[in-house]
Design a protein around this motif. Structure first.
Motif, PDB file in Angstrom:
ATOM      1  N   MET A   1      -6.935   3.172  -2.070  1.00  0.00           N
ATOM      2  CA  MET A   1      -5.972   2.166  -1.872  1.00  0.00           C
ATOM      3  C   MET A   1      -5.426   0.495  -1.238  1.00  0.00           C
ATOM      4  SD  MET A   1      -2.267   4.813  -2.112  1.00  0.00           S
ATOM      5  CE  MET A   1      -2.103   6.386  -3.309  1.00  0.00           C
ATOM      6  N   VAL A   2      -4.773  -0.129  -2.294  1.00  0.00           N
ATOM      7  CA  VAL A   2      -5.236  -1.923  -1.641  1.00  0.00           C
ATOM      8  C   VAL A   2      -3.285  -1.548  -0.737  1.00  0.00           C
ATOM      9  CG1 VAL A   2      -4.677  -4.329  -2.232  1.00  0.00           C
ATOM     10  CG2 VAL A   2      -6.815  -2.177  -3.377  1.00  0.00           C
ATOM     11  N   GLN A   3      -3.883  -1.977   0.336  1.00  0.00           N
ATOM     12  CA  GLN A   3      -2.250  -2.429   1.369  1.00  0.00           C
ATOM     13  C   GLN A   3      -1.734  -3.559   0.970  1.00  0.00           C
ATOM     14  OE1 GLN A   3       0.450  -0.269   2.274  1.00  0.00           O
ATOM     15  NE2 GLN A   3       1.517  -1.981   2.269  1.00  0.00           N
ATOM     16  N   LYS A   4      -0.437  -3.716  -0.272  1.00  0.00           N
ATOM     17  CA  LYS A   4      -0.346  -5.404  -0.378  1.00  0.00           C
ATOM     18  C   LYS A   4       0.292  -5.764   0.673  1.00  0.00           C
ATOM     19  CE  LYS A   4      -1.121  -5.659  -4.725  1.00  0.00           C
ATOM     20  NZ  LYS A   4      -2.903  -6.497  -5.121  1.00  0.00           N
ATOM     21  N   SER A   5       0.110  -7.239   1.434  1.00  0.00           N
ATOM     22  CA  SER A   5       0.172  -7.541   2.534  1.00  0.00           C
ATOM     23  C   SER A   5       0.966  -8.263   2.859  1.00  0.00           C
ATOM     24  CB  SER A   5      -0.294  -9.007   2.699  1.00  0.00           C
ATOM     25  OG  SER A   5       0.131  -9.706   3.353  1.00  0.00           O
ATOM     26  N   GLY A   6       2.329  -8.491   3.298  1.00  0.00           N
ATOM     27  CA  GLY A   6       4.188  -8.305   3.700  1.00  0.00           C
ATOM     28  C   GLY A   6       4.556  -6.862   2.954  1.00  0.00           C
ATOM     29  N   ALA A   7       4.086  -6.033   2.173  1.00  0.00           N
ATOM     30  CA  ALA A   7       4.413  -5.283   1.072  1.00  0.00           C
ATOM     31  C   ALA A   7       4.985  -3.845   1.884  1.00  0.00           C
ATOM     32  CB  ALA A   7       4.134  -4.973  -0.284  1.00  0.00           C
ATOM     33  N   GLN A   8       5.675  -3.123   1.998  1.00  0.00           N
ATOM     34  CA  GLN A   8       5.934  -1.709   2.222  1.00  0.00           C
ATOM     35  C   GLN A   8       4.597  -0.417   1.863  1.00  0.00           C
ATOM     36  OE1 GLN A   8       9.263   0.365   0.802  1.00  0.00           O
ATOM     37  NE2 GLN A   8      10.659  -1.302   1.855  1.00  0.00           N
ATOM     38  N   PRO A   9       4.520   0.240   2.254  1.00  0.00           N
ATOM     39  CA  PRO A   9       3.210   1.856   1.593  1.00  0.00           C
ATOM     40  C   PRO A   9       3.256   1.562  -0.073  1.00  0.00           C
ATOM     41  CG  PRO A   9       4.007   2.306   3.780  1.00  0.00           C
ATOM     42  CD  PRO A   9       4.884   0.977   3.635  1.00  0.00           C
ATOM     43  N   ASN A  10       2.286   1.928  -0.166  1.00  0.00           N
ATOM     44  CA  ASN A  10       1.967   2.020  -2.087  1.00  0.00           C
ATOM     45  C   ASN A  10       2.770   3.458  -1.871  1.00  0.00           C
ATOM     46  OD1 ASN A  10       0.631   3.894  -4.166  1.00  0.00           O
ATOM     47  ND2 ASN A  10      -0.360   1.879  -3.904  1.00  0.00           N
ATOM     48  N   LYS A  11       3.702   3.172  -2.536  1.00  0.00           N
ATOM     49  CA  LYS A  11       4.709   4.661  -2.753  1.00  0.00           C
ATOM     50  C   LYS A  11       3.837   5.454  -3.510  1.00  0.00           C
ATOM     51  CE  LYS A  11       9.578   3.258  -1.974  1.00  0.00           C
ATOM     52  NZ  LYS A  11      10.900   2.669  -2.595  1.00  0.00           N
ATOM     53  N   TYR A  12       2.811   5.908  -4.497  1.00  0.00           N
ATOM     54  CA  TYR A  12       2.774   6.916  -5.035  1.00  0.00           C
ATOM     55  C   TYR A  12       2.143   8.129  -4.089  1.00  0.00           C
ATOM     56  CZ  TYR A  12      -0.402  10.121  -8.138  1.00  0.00           C
ATOM     57  OH  TYR A  12      -0.415  11.147  -8.541  1.00  0.00           O
ATOM     58  N   GLN A  13       2.974   9.308  -4.800  1.00  0.00           N
ATOM     59  CA  GLN A  13       3.079  10.093  -4.063  1.00  0.00           C
ATOM     60  C   GLN A  13       2.354  11.884  -4.931  1.00  0.00           C
ATOM     61  OE1 GLN A  13       6.805  11.492  -2.159  1.00  0.00           O
ATOM     62  NE2 GLN A  13       6.213   9.497  -0.834  1.00  0.00           N
ATOM     63  N   GLY A  14       1.895  11.955  -6.268  1.00  0.00           N
ATOM     64  CA  GLY A  14       0.657  12.608  -6.482  1.00  0.00           C
ATOM     65  C   GLY A  14       2.036  13.013  -7.876  1.00  0.00           C
ATOM     66  N   TYR A  15       2.378  12.455  -8.260  1.00  0.00           N
ATOM     67  CA  TYR A  15       3.182  12.489  -9.623  1.00  0.00           C
ATOM     68  C   TYR A  15       2.331  12.764  -9.939  1.00  0.00           C
ATOM     69  CZ  TYR A  15       6.808  12.528 -13.083  1.00  0.00           C
ATOM     70  OH  TYR A  15       7.228  12.701 -14.326  1.00  0.00           O
TER      71      TYR A  15
END
Length: 404
Positions: A1-15
Motif C-alpha cells: 500500500m502507498v502511504q500518502k504523505s501527511g494523510a491517515q493510514p489507508n482505511k481499507y480493511q478487507g471489505y
C-alpha cells in the motif's frame, strides 16, 4: 500500500462488494477475476534510488485517474453480458487499496453494459447502474463519492479514495435536457458527448459522417456548464469534438485517448483537436485500453507504446495539458473488447499492422497503472514538478474551474 504523505493510514480493511448480502440467495454469484496478480504484468526497470523516488512522488502528490473502470469482471469473460444484466457490478476495493490513486473518474458505461436489454442505452439502466454501485459504496468507508474538489482533498487526507461518477456519453438523456439535472442529482460530475455512435447531441467517432454538435447538443453543453459537469469528447467525432470545445464556456477533457499522429485510428485524436482542447485550458488523459495507444515504433501494445502518446502530446501542447486516463479494469479487458465488438460498433479501424496481445503489459489494471506510469516518468528524466502536474495537478486545475 502507498502511504500518502501527511494523510491517515489507508482505511481499507478487507471489505468486498455486497458483503452485507448472501451470494446465491440475495443475488446471482459469478466467479470473478482476481484483482491482483491475474497476469504476469511487468513495469519499467528501475534502480533502487529511482524506485524510492517514484514511491515518494506517489505518496506526496494527488494522484488522479481521469478515466477508469473499477469494476471486477467475471473470470469467464463470456459471462459478462449476464453479469451486466444483474446490474450488480463489484468494485475492486482490494486492487484500489494498493494503487496509489487518490481519486478516480469511474465511468458507468451509460447503458452500453446492456443491463436489462441487449440494445443498451436505456435511461432506467443508467439509474440502476448508478444506484446499485452507490448502494454498495454506502456500506463501507474506504471509497467515497466526490462531487467537489474539496472532497478529493478530504479523501486523500483521510486515507480514502475519492470516486467521481461519470458517464461515457450523454446518449441516455435522449432529447430531454433536464435529465442532465437528474444525473447531476445522482452525483454525476463528468459526462461524454457521444459514445462512438451518433446521438441527439452529436456524432461519434465511428460514424461515416460527422455532422458536429447539434443545436440540442449545444443546449446540453450549456446545461452541463451551468451545473458543473466536466465534459468529455473521447468517443466523439472530430467535428463534434471541435464544436464542443468551441461552445463550452469551461475547459473540457479528452479523458481517455491518444494521438492519431502516433497511431492512425479514429479512436485517437488529431493534432488540431488536442491543440484546441489545450488552448481553451483543457487536458487530454492518455489511455491504455487494449490495442488503442500503439505506435509504428511500438506495434505491440505495452507501457512504452502508451507513454509514446504521452510524450507526443507533451511536445505538442505542453506539460500543463496532459494527464492519464488509463481506461483499465479488473479482468480480461482484451476478451471484454472482443465480446463487446460483437454487440457494439466499437471496433477500431486500424490503418497499420499490429500484433494482438492478451493484456497490456505494464498497465493491465487500476492496481498497477500509476506505479508503473510514475516509474516510467522517473526513469525518463521528468522533474518532480512535471510529474506532479500529470499525476493530478493538471486535472485539479480544470476541476477548479468546471466544478466551482
Amino acid at each position: 500500500m502507498v502511504q500518502k504523505s501527511g494523510a491517515q493510514p489507508n482505511k481499507y480493511q478487507g471489505y468486498r462488494s455486497f458483503d452485507a448480502l448472501t451470494p446465491g440467495e440475495d443475488y446471482r454469484e459469478f466467479a470473478l477475476a482476481p484483482e491482483l496478480g491475474r497476469v504476469p504484468s511487468t513495469g519499467p526497470e528501475l534502480t533502487d534510488e529511482q524506485r524510492a523516488r517514484a514511491a515518494k512522488l506517489l505518496a506526496d502528490n494527488t494522484v488522479i485517474s481521469l478515466h477508469d473502470h473499477t469494476s471486477v469482471f467475471p473470470e469467464n469473460i463470456e459471462e459478462t453480458v449476464e453479469y451486466n444484466r444483474t446490474g450488480r457490478h463489484h468494485t475492486g476495493y482490494e486492487g484500489l487499496s494498493v494503487s496509489g490513486i487518490d481519486a478516480v473518474f469511474e465511468n458507468f458505461m451509460d447503458g452500453t453494459c446492456c443491463i436489462t436489454s441487449p440494445s443498451g442505452w436505456k435511461w432506467d439502466d443508467v439509474l440502476i447502474d448508478l444506484g446499485m454501485r452507490f448502494s454498495d459504496i454506502a456500506k463501507q468507508d474506504f471509497i467515497v463519492r466526490a462531487e467537489r474538489v474539496t472532497d478529493i482533498a478530504a479523501a486523500r487526507a483521510n486515507g480514502q479514495i475519492a470516486l467521481v461518477p461519470g458517464l461515457e456519453a450523454a446518449t441516455p438523456i435522449q432529447n430531454e435536457v433536464d435529465r442532465i439535472d437528474v444525473l447531476y442529482g445522482f452525483g454525476v460530475r463528468q459526462m461524454g458527448i457521444a459514445y462512438s455512435e451518433a446521438n441527439t447531441l452529436g456524432s461519434g467517432l465511428r460514424e461515416r459522417h460527422d455532422g458536429g454538435l447539434t443545436f440540442f447538443g449545444e443546449k446540453a453543453v450549456r446545461r452541463m456548464n451551468k451545473l458543473g459537469i466536466a465534459i468529455d469528447v473521447s468517443h466523439s467525432g472530430d467535428r463534434t469534438s471541435m464544436d464542443t470545445i468551441k461552445y463550452s464556456e469551461h475547459p473540457i477533457f479528452i479523458t481517455h485517448a491518444g494521438a492519431r499522429s502516433v497511431w492512425p485510428t479514429n479512436r485517437m485524436k488529431p493534432d488540431d483537436v488536442i491543440k484546441a482542447c489545450a488552448e481553451r485550458g483543457g487536458v487530454i488523459g492518455i489511455e491504455a485500453a487494449p490495442h488503442t495507444t500503439m505506435s509504428k515504433n511500438q506495434p505491440v501494445h505495452n507501457l512504452d507504446a502508451f507513454m509514446e502518446h504521452f510524450t507526443y502530446c507533451v511536445d505538442l501542447v505542453g506539460i500543463d495539458h496532459v494527464a492519464f486516463g488509463p481506461d483499465t479494469l479488473f479482468g480480461d479487458h482484451v476478451g471484454l473488447h472482443d465480446l463487446f465488438a460483437r454487440h457494439l460498433s466499437i471496433a477500431a479501424a486500424h490503418e497499420a499492422e499490429f500484433t494482438k496481445v492478451d493484456y497490456i503489459d505494464g498497465i493491465e489494471n487500476p492496481a498497477e497503472e500509476f506505479h508503473n506510469i510514475t516509474g516510467w516518468l522517473v526513469a525518463h528524466g521528468f522533474s518532480d514538478d512535471e510529474i506532479a502536474k500529470v499525476l493530478g495537478g493538471n486535472i485539479l486545475r480544470v476541476l477548479d474551474q468546471v466544478w466551482s
